[in-house]
Design a protein around this motif. Structure first.
Motif, PDB file in Angstrom:
ATOM      1  N   GLN A  95     -33.731 -20.224  -4.458  1.00 20.77           N
ATOM      2  CA  GLN A  95     -34.603 -19.451  -3.570  1.00 20.77           C
ATOM      3  C   GLN A  95     -34.077 -18.026  -3.415  1.00 20.77           C
ATOM      4  OE1 GLN A  95     -34.994 -21.514   0.161  1.00 20.77           O
ATOM      5  NE2 GLN A  95     -35.949 -23.312  -0.768  1.00 20.77           N
ATOM      6  N   LEU A  96     -32.780 -17.882  -3.259  1.00 24.17           N
ATOM      7  CA  LEU A  96     -32.176 -16.564  -3.140  1.00 24.17           C
ATOM      8  C   LEU A  96     -32.408 -15.753  -4.418  1.00 24.17           C
ATOM      9  CD1 LEU A  96     -30.454 -14.493  -1.636  1.00 24.17           C
ATOM     10  CD2 LEU A  96     -28.426 -15.649  -2.533  1.00 24.17           C
ATOM     11  N   ARG A  97     -32.229 -16.381  -5.583  1.00 24.42           N
ATOM     12  CA  ARG A  97     -32.443 -15.684  -6.849  1.00 24.42           C
ATOM     13  C   ARG A  97     -33.880 -15.169  -6.950  1.00 24.42           C
ATOM     14  NH1 ARG A  97     -30.875 -17.935 -12.679  1.00 24.42           N
ATOM     15  NH2 ARG A  97     -30.634 -19.786 -11.413  1.00 24.42           N
ATOM     16  N   GLU A 101     -35.113 -11.112  -7.207  1.00 24.87           N
ATOM     17  CA  GLU A 101     -35.908 -10.559  -8.303  1.00 24.87           C
ATOM     18  C   GLU A 101     -36.822  -9.443  -7.806  1.00 24.87           C
ATOM     19  OE1 GLU A 101     -37.768 -13.946 -10.112  1.00 24.87           O
ATOM     20  OE2 GLU A 101     -35.885 -14.601 -11.049  1.00 24.87           O
ATOM     21  N   HIS A 102     -37.252  -9.490  -6.559  1.00 23.89           N
ATOM     22  CA  HIS A 102     -38.110  -8.458  -5.992  1.00 23.89           C
ATOM     23  C   HIS A 102     -37.332  -7.164  -5.740  1.00 23.89           C
ATOM     24  CE1 HIS A 102     -41.395 -11.267  -5.606  1.00 23.89           C
ATOM     25  NE2 HIS A 102     -40.603 -12.116  -4.976  1.00 23.89           N
TER      26      HIS A 102
END
Length: 114
Positions: A95-97, A101-102
């Motif tokens: 979820q953190l990855r 990405e944003h």
């Protein structure tokens, strides 16, 4: 010249002592108060939010004794990356990855693809 045997925790640079201190990713990213061993017992080091792995903090007067007092303790924090993750930890990091990405790649200034 006085020779001093290596210590299991501390390195030495003249009257200054050195210490590699493992911290978690959460402690580095969010900030934390962590216990640091010294020659005279543990002290608390405030790790600011956003601390990068490899940053060195100077604890004045916590080093080796010398004629006019004590040297400093140079504490280098290193983010400890676990070798094995639980299923829940993997889900949270995924979820953190996805959120990261944003923000864009931290390598974008290097002229390489993400």
């Amino acid at each position: 010249v006085v020779r001093v045997a290596p210590h299991r925790l501390f390195g030495r640079r003249d009257a200054d002592l050195t210490l590699d201190l493992p911290i978690t990713f959460a402690e580095a990213a969010l900030g934390a108060n962590v216990q640091v061993p010294t020659l005279n017992g543990p002290v608390t080091l405030k790790v600011p939010a956003g601390t990068a792995s490899g940053r060195t903090f100077r604890l004045r007067g916590k080093g080796a004794p010398r004629r006019n007092g004590h040297g400093d303790l140079l504490v280098t924090v290193n983010v400890d990356v676990p070798g094995k993750l639980s299923r829940k930890e993997k889900e949270l990091l995924q979820q953190l990855r996805e959120m990261e990405e944003h923000r864009g790649s931290p390598r974008r200034g290097l002229g390489v693809e993400a």
